[in-house]
Write a protein that holds these residues in place. Structure first.
Motif, PDB file in Angstrom:
ATOM      1  N   ASN A  79       0.923  -1.198   0.135  1.00  0.00           N
ATOM      2  CA  ASN A  79      -0.085  -0.030  -0.236  1.00  0.00           C
ATOM      3  C   ASN A  79       0.766   1.288   0.034  1.00  0.00           C
ATOM      4  N   ASN A  80       2.077   1.021  -0.534  1.00  0.00           N
ATOM      5  CA  ASN A  80       2.873   2.447  -0.815  1.00  0.00           C
ATOM      6  C   ASN A  80       2.714   2.671  -2.149  1.00  0.00           C
ATOM      7  N   HIS A  81       2.029   3.831  -2.384  1.00  0.00           N
ATOM      8  CA  HIS A  81       1.769   4.195  -3.947  1.00  0.00           C
ATOM      9  C   HIS A  81       2.414   5.447  -4.370  1.00  0.00           C
ATOM     10  N   LYS A  82       3.056   6.221  -3.681  1.00  0.00           N
ATOM     11  CA  LYS A  82       3.829   7.313  -3.977  1.00  0.00           C
ATOM     12  C   LYS A  82       5.234   6.913  -4.458  1.00  0.00           C
ATOM     13  N   ILE A  83       5.465   7.480  -5.500  1.00  0.00           N
ATOM     14  CA  ILE A  83       6.852   7.079  -6.404  1.00  0.00           C
ATOM     15  C   ILE A  83       8.068   7.547  -5.492  1.00  0.00           C
ATOM     16  N   SER A  84       7.818   8.575  -4.415  1.00  0.00           N
ATOM     17  CA  SER A  84       8.789   9.177  -3.357  1.00  0.00           C
ATOM     18  C   SER A  84       9.327   7.752  -2.494  1.00  0.00           C
ATOM     19  N   ASN A  85       8.533   6.734  -2.305  1.00  0.00           N
ATOM     20  CA  ASN A  85       8.918   5.805  -1.472  1.00  0.00           C
ATOM     21  C   ASN A  85       9.512   4.871  -2.444  1.00  0.00           C
ATOM     22  N   LEU A  86       9.225   4.647  -3.673  1.00  0.00           N
ATOM     23  CA  LEU A  86      10.342   3.987  -4.448  1.00  0.00           C
ATOM     24  C   LEU A  86      11.826   4.529  -4.530  1.00  0.00           C
ATOM     25  N   LEU A  87      11.741   5.923  -4.644  1.00  0.00           N
ATOM     26  CA  LEU A  87      13.056   6.649  -4.811  1.00  0.00           C
ATOM     27  C   LEU A  87      13.961   6.526  -3.625  1.00  0.00           C
ATOM     28  N   ASN A  88      13.044   6.567  -2.575  1.00  0.00           N
ATOM     29  CA  ASN A  88      13.769   6.402  -1.313  1.00  0.00           C
ATOM     30  C   ASN A  88      14.470   4.945  -0.991  1.00  0.00           C
ATOM     31  N   SER A  89      14.196   3.915  -1.940  1.00  0.00           N
ATOM     32  CA  SER A  89      14.422   2.660  -1.570  1.00  0.00           C
ATOM     33  C   SER A  89      15.466   2.184  -2.448  1.00  0.00           C
ATOM     34  N   VAL A  90      15.837   2.712  -3.533  1.00  0.00           N
ATOM     35  CA  VAL A  90      16.671   2.518  -4.505  1.00  0.00           C
ATOM     36  C   VAL A  90      17.786   3.478  -4.599  1.00  0.00           C
ATOM     37  N   LYS A  91      18.643   3.073  -5.694  1.00  0.00           N
ATOM     38  CA  LYS A  91      19.803   4.352  -6.045  1.00  0.00           C
ATOM     39  C   LYS A  91      19.480   5.266  -6.940  1.00  0.00           C
ATOM     40  N   PHE A  92      18.992   6.650  -6.594  1.00  0.00           N
ATOM     41  CA  PHE A  92      18.474   7.485  -7.819  1.00  0.00           C
ATOM     42  C   PHE A  92      19.347   8.897  -7.668  1.00  0.00           C
ATOM     43  N   LYS A  93      18.940   9.608  -8.852  1.00  0.00           N
ATOM     44  CA  LYS A  93      19.569  10.952  -8.901  1.00  0.00           C
ATOM     45  C   LYS A  93      18.564  11.567  -9.583  1.00  0.00           C
ATOM     46  N   ALA A  94      18.708  12.835  -9.211  1.00  0.00           N
ATOM     47  CA  ALA A  94      17.691  14.068  -9.460  1.00  0.00           C
ATOM     48  C   ALA A  94      18.655  15.133 -10.266  1.00  0.00           C
ATOM     49  N   VAL A  95      18.459  15.237 -11.636  1.00  0.00           N
ATOM     50  CA  VAL A  95      19.159  16.338 -12.292  1.00  0.00           C
ATOM     51  C   VAL A  95      18.439  17.438 -12.674  1.00  0.00           C
ATOM     52  N   LYS A  96      19.097  18.729 -12.031  1.00  0.00           N
ATOM     53  CA  LYS A  96      18.441  20.005 -12.100  1.00  0.00           C
ATOM     54  C   LYS A  96      18.501  20.572 -13.562  1.00  0.00           C
ATOM     55  N   PHE A  97      17.305  21.088 -13.955  1.00  0.00           N
ATOM     56  CA  PHE A  97      17.441  21.958 -15.169  1.00  0.00           C
ATOM     57  C   PHE A  97      16.778  23.368 -14.812  1.00  0.00           C
ATOM     58  N   ALA A  98      17.280  24.378 -15.737  1.00  0.00           N
ATOM     59  CA  ALA A  98      17.271  25.781 -15.312  1.00  0.00           C
ATOM     60  C   ALA A  98      15.711  26.077 -15.885  1.00  0.00           C
ATOM     61  N   ASN A  99      15.512  25.596 -17.030  1.00  0.00           N
ATOM     62  CA  ASN A  99      14.020  25.922 -17.777  1.00  0.00           C
ATOM     63  C   ASN A  99      13.198  24.938 -16.996  1.00  0.00           C
ATOM     64  N   SER A 100      12.367  25.677 -16.252  1.00  0.00           N
ATOM     65  CA  SER A 100      11.094  25.008 -15.617  1.00  0.00           C
ATOM     66  C   SER A 100       9.905  25.030 -16.265  1.00  0.00           C
ATOM     67  N   GLU A 101       9.930  25.935 -17.217  1.00  0.00           N
ATOM     68  CA  GLU A 101       8.618  25.964 -18.101  1.00  0.00           C
ATOM     69  C   GLU A 101       8.594  24.537 -19.149  1.00  0.00           C
ATOM     70  N   GLN A 102       9.400  23.961 -19.381  1.00  0.00           N
ATOM     71  CA  GLN A 102       9.380  22.637 -20.069  1.00  0.00           C
ATOM     72  C   GLN A 102       8.713  21.675 -19.304  1.00  0.00           C
ATOM     73  N   PHE A 103       8.488  21.847 -18.080  1.00  0.00           N
ATOM     74  CA  PHE A 103       7.716  20.745 -17.339  1.00  0.00           C
ATOM     75  C   PHE A 103       6.444  21.238 -16.890  1.00  0.00           C
ATOM     76  N   HIS A 104       5.984  22.314 -17.688  1.00  0.00           N
ATOM     77  CA  HIS A 104       4.497  22.689 -17.550  1.00  0.00           C
ATOM     78  C   HIS A 104       3.601  21.408 -17.448  1.00  0.00           C
ATOM     79  N   ASN A 105       2.952  21.365 -16.541  1.00  0.00           N
ATOM     80  CA  ASN A 105       1.982  20.144 -16.290  1.00  0.00           C
ATOM     81  C   ASN A 105       0.454  20.673 -16.754  1.00  0.00           C
TER      82      ASN A 105
END
Length: 198
Positions: A154-180
């Motif tokens: 019953n752990n449905h949030k992806i953050s739970n998955l990230l916290n249990s494996v080896k992961f990396k977050a790459v930061k990008f300056a242009n935030s508009e490209q991630f418009h949701n």
């Protein structure tokens, strides 16, 4: 951001997420008209097909016209973790790029940079000055069982998955490209951004 001289190298696999509820939109946003395409999903499919060898759609059913290659979500409920498992179980020994259907402006260079930064990580996702985008990145198929175990617990949030494996977050300056695109205001802004690109 790195300059990529050659985008001709096709990346392996992309899966576009189309299984959400679209509750804030009030209608299925994956089927809403977008630019010259009949819907947002076909727009994303065409865009990703330019740089990936194989492109699939993660959805509850084949609801697209014309039909698209759908990987059916194994679970009835709307669970990001369940969707990740349902995607990754179809592949072996590979890195799968996962992106939401409603994030149509992610730059090609961003995708290549994420791929290059994957290294020996299990997951490599994009981030910007505002937030981390946990469903926009590369996922190694080696974490398939981990995703299933989290879902079954019953752990449905992806953050739970990230916290249990080896992961990396790459930061990008242009935030508009991630418009949701979540609601009609976001949709109207996306249409405006699209017209600027044309």
């Amino acid at each position: 951001m790195q300059n990529h001289a050659n985008f001709s190298l096709k990346l392996p696999i992309c899966v576009i997420l189309c299984g959400g509820k679209s509750s804030r939109m009030g209608q299925d946003k994956t089927l809403m008209e977008f630019g010259e395409f009949s819907d947002l999903t076909h727009f994303q499919f065409a865009k990703m097909s330019e740089i990936f060898k194989s492109v699939f759609i993660s959805a509850k059913s084949q609801k697209f016209d014309p039909p698209l290659p759908v990987l059916t979500d194994e679970f009835d409920e709307f669970s990001p973790m369940g969707a990740i498992y349902s995607i990754l179980k179809n592949f072996k020994d590979d890195k799968v790029f996962i992106i939401p259907c409603d994030m149509p402006f992610v730059e090609i260079s961003t995708i290549y940079e994420l791929y290059e930064n994957m290294g020996n990580c299990d997951i490599c996702v994009a981030s910007d000055e505002i937030r981390q985008h946990n469903l926009c990145g590369f996922f190694d198929t080696g974490i398939t069982k981990k995703a299933l175990n989290l879902y079954e617990n019953n752990n449905h949030k992806i953050s739970n998955l990230l916290n249990s494996v080896k992961f990396k977050a790459v930061k990008f300056a242009n935030s508009e490209q991630f418009h949701n695109i979540n609601d009609k205001f976001d949709y109207e802004k996306a249409i405006s951004l699209l017209e600027k690109e044309i």
